[in-house]
Design a protein around this motif. Structure first.
Motif, PDB file in Angstrom:
ATOM      1  N   PHE A 141      33.449  47.236  43.270  1.00 44.05           N
ATOM      2  CA  PHE A 141      34.294  47.495  44.434  1.00 44.05           C
ATOM      3  C   PHE A 141      35.728  47.808  44.003  1.00 44.05           C
ATOM      4  O   PHE A 141      36.335  48.785  44.447  1.00 44.05           O
ATOM      5  N   LEU A 142      36.281  46.993  43.087  1.00 43.53           N
ATOM      6  CA  LEU A 142      37.648  47.198  42.626  1.00 43.53           C
ATOM      7  C   LEU A 142      37.796  48.520  41.873  1.00 43.53           C
ATOM      8  O   LEU A 142      38.798  49.236  42.034  1.00 43.53           O
ATOM      9  N   LYS A 143      36.802  48.873  41.047  1.00 47.55           N
ATOM     10  CA  LYS A 143      36.858  50.137  40.311  1.00 47.55           C
ATOM     11  C   LYS A 143      36.821  51.322  41.272  1.00 47.55           C
ATOM     12  O   LYS A 143      37.540  52.309  41.082  1.00 47.55           O
ATOM     13  N   ALA A 144      35.989  51.228  42.313  1.00 49.46           N
ATOM     14  CA  ALA A 144      35.894  52.315  43.294  1.00 49.46           C
ATOM     15  C   ALA A 144      37.214  52.489  44.046  1.00 49.46           C
ATOM     16  O   ALA A 144      37.686  53.613  44.244  1.00 49.46           O
ATOM     17  N   VAL A 145      37.824  51.379  44.445  1.00 51.52           N
ATOM     18  CA  VAL A 145      39.101  51.447  45.160  1.00 51.52           C
ATOM     19  C   VAL A 145      40.191  52.021  44.256  1.00 51.52           C
ATOM     20  O   VAL A 145      40.958  52.902  44.663  1.00 51.52           O
ATOM     21  N   ALA A 146      40.265  51.534  43.022  1.00 52.23           N
ATOM     22  CA  ALA A 146      41.300  51.996  42.094  1.00 52.23           C
ATOM     23  C   ALA A 146      41.161  53.492  41.819  1.00 52.23           C
ATOM     24  O   ALA A 146      42.155  54.232  41.829  1.00 52.23           O
ATOM     25  N   PHE A 147      39.939  53.950  41.571  1.00 55.52           N
ATOM     26  CA  PHE A 147      39.713  55.373  41.282  1.00 55.52           C
ATOM     27  C   PHE A 147      40.074  56.231  42.488  1.00 55.52           C
ATOM     28  O   PHE A 147      40.695  57.289  42.353  1.00 55.52           O
ATOM     29  N   LYS A 148      39.704  55.759  43.669  1.00 56.67           N
ATOM     30  CA  LYS A 148      40.003  56.512  44.892  1.00 56.67           C
ATOM     31  C   LYS A 148      41.508  56.651  45.085  1.00 56.67           C
ATOM     32  O   LYS A 148      42.010  57.747  45.377  1.00 56.67           O
ATOM     33  N   MET A 149      42.251  55.555  44.913  1.00 54.47           N
ATOM     34  CA  MET A 149      43.685  55.581  45.184  1.00 54.47           C
ATOM     35  C   MET A 149      44.463  56.378  44.133  1.00 54.47           C
ATOM     36  O   MET A 149      45.544  56.878  44.417  1.00 54.47           O
ATOM     37  N   LEU A 150      43.906  56.504  42.940  1.00 51.00           N
ATOM     38  CA  LEU A 150      44.557  57.309  41.912  1.00 51.00           C
ATOM     39  C   LEU A 150      44.254  58.794  42.079  1.00 51.00           C
ATOM     40  O   LEU A 150      44.871  59.630  41.407  1.00 51.00           O
ATOM     41  N   ASN A 151      43.322  59.132  42.958  1.00 52.38           N
ATOM     42  CA  ASN A 151      42.900  60.526  43.111  1.00 52.38           C
ATOM     43  C   ASN A 151      43.011  61.020  44.550  1.00 52.38           C
ATOM     44  O   ASN A 151      42.303  61.936  44.949  1.00 52.38           O
TER      45      ASN A 151
END
Length: 406
Positions: A202-212
């Motif tokens: 969940f955290l990896k998905a959120v982080a990747f989304k917000m960086l892109n």
């Protein structure tokens, strides 16, 4: 104080007692507990102290029954249990200081003036020594206080409280040991499931989304720190499991996509890990150099030469002022790079570091792309023609400060 319509919901008191800022009398209305008010209060206190008292360490005497709460906030236990004046079990706790400020801490040059009342309180000589040792180990990277790094680097007012707490719990779980106190088992949050995924996914998905979500220059620093600290936590976990190469790759991802924290902690951890890692021996003596495209200069008339060191007057009069070309020979002969920078040296010393590379000869080609790979993989594939299309350009990221090490 945290309040609503002039009514206090959570309160605390700060006592300035150099080398400490002591957190006292933390309380929350019973009917309002579990709603995050006390957490918001402590986070705000830490921000205020970080801004107004950067040379002091935030400490407290925590009741043993609420120790888990403070550990989720990044505090470290630094004493055994002791009874206070009303016979309630307590432990001394301290919030790890920022690494770049450790040498400026008041505790480095002085001791608390207040006398100890109970064995194990914050003024006990043993506890003072433990806090000093904690600071020294943070500076030397022997201790990585992951939870406090999250609290110090990612604003809980910018991201949702639940997301902030989830990252803190992951950091705390990875940290494994939160204190130095003997006979003490630190609290370790259990993995959680969020929207059908593990908290890590969940955290990896959120982080990747917000960086892109837009141009990288427009990404808020909080999300860059969020990404970097998430991957730092995962890297520490991999290292503890004996997977050094995977750990280093995660650290480089943290630096490439995120933003370093706490005085370059992530870059220093990566360099320390890479120093103890061997790359396989590779020989580049028989490279197919004839197959490489070389640009050759064909001047219409000979270019004059000068030998280093040049005569300044002649150089100015004959070449600089009239704007004429000249070839200066031997100017970089004493540079260490002339002898040191071999392909074997790069692979041997930095082969396991991850960097962005370009695949293909021109970006207009259909098979042109960019990807991450280790320096060892780049040289192996680019110069020994083992794949097609081959990587052609090793980009120079600012992440692992490679140029400073050469």
């Amino acid at each position: 104080m945290i309040g609503l319509c002039n009514d206090a919901l959570a309160v605390c008191r700060l006592s300035i007692e150099p080398p400490y800022v002591k957190l006292e009398r933390v309380a929350c209305l019973k009917e309002e507990r579990g709603r995050g008010y006390a957490r918001r209060l402590i986070l705000e206190v830490l921000r205020i102290v970080d801004r107004e008292h950067p040379r002091e360490i935030v400490v407290a005497h925590s009741q043993s029954t609420v120790l888990k709460f403070y550990e989720r906030m990044g505090f470290v236990t630094v004493s055994r249990e002791f009874l206070d004046e009303v016979d309630i079990l307590h432990r001394s706790i301290a919030f790890p200081p920022r690494r770049e400020r450790i040498r400026c801490l008041t505790l480095v040059s002085s001791t608390p003036s207040k006398h100890s009342e109970f064995a194990g309180d914050l003024y006990d000589a043993t506890v003072v020594g433990t806090i000093r040792r904690m600071a020294e180990e943070i500076e030397s990277l022997s201790l990585l206080p992951l939870t406090s790094l999250v609290v110090s680097s990612v604003s809980s007012s910018f991201i949702t409280p639940s997301l902030h707490e989830t990252l803190c719990n992951l950091a705390l779980r990875t940290q494994r040991v939160n204190g130095y106190a003997e006979d003490y088992t630190p609290f370790c949050p259990a993995p959680a499931t969020i929207d059908g995924a593990t908290d890590v996914q969940f955290l990896k998905a959120v982080a990747f989304k917000m960086l892109n979500t837009g141009h990288y220059s427009e990404v808020d620093e909080n999300w860059r720190h969020f990404y970097a600290l998430l991957y730092l936590s995962l890297a520490v976990e991999r290292r503890a499991e004996g997977e050094g190469k995977k750990s280093l790759r995660l650290l480089d991802k943290a630096l490439l996509m995120g933003r370093d924290v706490n005085g370059g902690t992530i870059a220093d951890v990566a360099e320390k890990l890479a120093d103890g890692m061997d790359s396989k021996a590779m020989s580049f003596e028989r490279l197919p150099l004839s197959s490489l495209d070389r640009a050759r200069l064909s001047p219409s008339r000979p270019v004059p030469t000068m030998q280093h060191p040049v005569d300044d007057v002649l150089f100015l009069a004959n070449y600089l002022i009239p704007d004429r070309p000249v070839l200066i020979r031997g100017a970089v002969r004493e540079w260490k790079a002339c002898d040191k920078w071999t392909l074997e040296w790069f692979v041997r010393n930095h082969g396991q570091r991850t960097a962005p590379v370009e695949i293909g000869s021109k970006y207009t080609d259909e098979d042109w792309s960019q990807r991450l790979m280790t320096i060892e993989q780049f040289f192996e594939q680019a110069l020994q023609a083992k794949v097609s299309p081959a990587p052609t350009t090793l980009l120079a990221p600012p992440s692992f400060r490679l140029l400073l090490l050469l």
